[in-house]
Motif scaffolding. Structure first.
Motif, short mmCIF file in Angstrom:
data_model
loop_
_atom_site.label_atom_id
_atom_site.label_comp_id
_atom_site.label_asym_id
_atom_site.label_seq_id
_atom_site.Cartn_x
_atom_site.Cartn_y
_atom_site.Cartn_z
N SER A 100 0.91 -1.29 -0.05
CA SER A 100 -0.16 -0.12 0.09
C SER A 100 1.03 1.13 -0.14
O SER A 100 0.29 2.10 -0.55
CB SER A 100 -1.02 -0.13 1.17
OG SER A 100 -0.06 0.17 2.42
N GLY A 101 2.11 1.07 0.30
CA GLY A 101 2.90 2.18 0.34
C GLY A 101 2.86 3.00 1.69
O GLY A 101 3.03 4.40 1.68
N GLY A 102 2.26 2.71 2.71
CA GLY A 102 2.22 3.38 3.88
C GLY A 102 2.53 2.95 5.25
O GLY A 102 2.79 3.94 6.34
N ALA A 103 2.51 1.37 5.46
CA ALA A 103 2.75 0.99 6.86
C ALA A 103 4.07 1.59 7.64
O ALA A 103 3.83 2.07 8.68
CB ALA A 103 2.66 -0.26 6.72
N GLY A 104 4.99 1.65 6.85
CA GLY A 104 6.28 1.87 7.43
C GLY A 104 6.34 3.42 7.69
O GLY A 104 6.82 3.94 8.73
N ALA A 105 5.73 4.22 6.90
CA ALA A 105 5.70 5.80 7.12
C ALA A 105 5.04 6.05 8.30
O ALA A 105 5.35 6.66 9.15
CB ALA A 105 5.33 6.31 5.81
N VAL A 106 3.83 5.45 8.31
CA VAL A 106 2.76 5.69 9.33
C VAL A 106 3.33 5.42 10.84
O VAL A 106 3.16 6.09 11.90
CB VAL A 106 1.41 5.06 9.04
CG1 VAL A 106 0.48 5.04 10.11
CG2 VAL A 106 0.75 5.80 8.07
N THR A 107 4.01 4.13 10.50
CA THR A 107 4.76 4.04 11.77
C THR A 107 5.84 4.72 12.49
O THR A 107 5.94 5.07 13.60
CB THR A 107 5.24 2.34 11.95
OG1 THR A 107 4.06 1.65 11.31
CG2 THR A 107 5.91 1.97 12.91
N ALA A 108 6.52 5.05 11.48
CA ALA A 108 7.64 6.22 11.82
C ALA A 108 6.98 7.37 12.14
O ALA A 108 7.40 8.17 13.32
CB ALA A 108 8.44 6.35 10.70
N LYS A 109 5.89 7.84 11.79
CA LYS A 109 5.15 8.83 12.43
C LYS A 109 4.62 8.83 13.64
O LYS A 109 4.67 9.63 14.63
CB LYS A 109 3.85 9.35 11.60
CG LYS A 109 3.23 10.59 12.02
CD LYS A 109 2.34 11.07 10.81
CE LYS A 109 1.45 12.39 11.47
NZ LYS A 109 0.57 12.89 10.62
N ALA A 110 3.90 7.85 13.80
CA ALA A 110 3.51 7.41 15.21
C ALA A 110 4.61 7.36 16.38
O ALA A 110 4.37 7.89 17.48
CB ALA A 110 2.62 6.18 15.14
N LYS A 111 5.70 6.56 15.98
CA LYS A 111 6.83 6.54 17.02
C LYS A 111 7.77 7.59 17.12
O LYS A 111 8.01 8.02 18.36
CB LYS A 111 7.63 5.42 16.81
CG LYS A 111 6.60 3.76 16.75
CD LYS A 111 7.73 2.75 16.60
CE LYS A 111 8.70 2.54 17.83
NZ LYS A 111 9.47 1.32 17.31
N TYR A 112 7.93 8.56 16.25
CA TYR A 112 8.99 9.49 16.03
C TYR A 112 8.38 10.87 15.81
O TYR A 112 9.20 11.64 15.65
CB TYR A 112 10.14 9.05 15.27
CG TYR A 112 10.99 7.83 16.10
CD1 TYR A 112 11.86 7.94 16.81
CD2 TYR A 112 10.61 6.62 15.46
CE1 TYR A 112 12.29 6.70 17.63
CE2 TYR A 112 11.04 5.39 15.91
CZ TYR A 112 11.96 5.60 17.05
OH TYR A 112 12.53 4.40 17.28
N GLY A 113 7.21 10.79 15.28
CA GLY A 113 6.63 12.39 14.84
C GLY A 113 7.11 12.76 13.50
O GLY A 113 7.03 13.95 13.32
N HIS A 114 7.68 11.99 12.74
CA HIS A 114 8.06 12.30 11.39
C HIS A 114 7.07 12.93 10.45
O HIS A 114 5.91 12.49 10.55
CB HIS A 114 8.71 11.03 10.53
CG HIS A 114 10.10 10.72 11.22
ND1 HIS A 114 11.04 11.73 10.90
CD2 HIS A 114 10.56 9.86 11.81
CE1 HIS A 114 12.25 11.05 11.46
NE2 HIS A 114 11.88 10.02 12.02
N ASP A 115 7.33 13.97 9.76
CA ASP A 115 6.44 14.46 8.64
C ASP A 115 6.49 13.34 7.49
O ASP A 115 7.46 13.11 6.96
CB ASP A 115 6.82 15.71 8.24
CG ASP A 115 5.71 16.77 7.65
OD1 ASP A 115 4.62 16.05 7.32
OD2 ASP A 115 6.13 17.57 7.30
N ILE A 116 5.18 12.74 7.19
CA ILE A 116 5.46 11.64 6.05
C ILE A 116 4.43 11.91 4.95
O ILE A 116 3.53 13.00 4.91
CB ILE A 116 4.84 10.53 6.63
CG1 ILE A 116 3.36 10.50 7.21
CG2 ILE A 116 5.65 10.04 7.96
CD1 ILE A 116 2.71 9.21 7.62
N GLU A 117 4.73 11.54 3.95
CA GLU A 117 3.94 11.28 2.64
C GLU A 117 3.89 9.80 2.28
O GLU A 117 4.94 9.12 2.33
CB GLU A 117 4.45 12.05 1.42
CG GLU A 117 3.73 12.18 0.34
CD GLU A 117 2.45 13.28 0.53
OE1 GLU A 117 2.64 14.20 1.25
OE2 GLU A 117 1.52 12.85 -0.24
#
Length: 122
Positions: free
Chosen positions: A58-75
């Motif tokens: 889907s192109g999202g799981a790793g990015a969403v996890t990085a945002k949830a754990k570290y607050g990264h700004d994601i696309e």
């Protein structure tokens, strides 16, 4: 100036993207093994990386996890190198793609990040 870019691929791939990062003058950190996309935020934190690239269906799981754990700004949900370049230009720090393991993607995203950082430094 060099930049460190973490690459995590759900199926343990990502070598072509790493080659592109290297060709553009960046330092790739390729996470080995299946499920690597879910570790992108952790490895970015450990390595002090400027950017993370996550690949899954889907192109999202790793990015969403990085945002949830570290607050990264994601696309996420991206399917082209040009979408990745636009996300870097907008200041995103973790990029989520479908399975797009290409040297072009690594090269263009690294090139955009180097250009953005040089502009910010001047």
């Amino acid at each position: 100036m060099t930049v460190k870019i973490v690459i995590g691929h759900r199926l343990g791939k990502g070598q072509a993207v790493a080659d592109g990062v290297r060709a553009a003058g960046g330092e790739p950190v390729l996470i080995p093994g299946p499920g690597a996309d879910m570790k992108v935020g952790d490895v970015m934190d450990a390595e002090g990386a400027q950017l993370g690239i996550s690949f899954c269906g889907s192109g999202g799981a790793g990015a969403v996890t990085a945002k949830a754990k570290y607050g990264h700004d994601i696309e996420f949900g991206m399917r082209s190198a040009q979408a990745g370049v636009a996300a870097v230009e907008q200041g995103r720090t973790v990029l989520g793609f479908g399975f797009l393991d290409s040297e072009e993607l690594g090269f263009k995203v690294t090139e955009a990040l180097l250009k953005k950082l040089a502009k910010e430094a001047s």
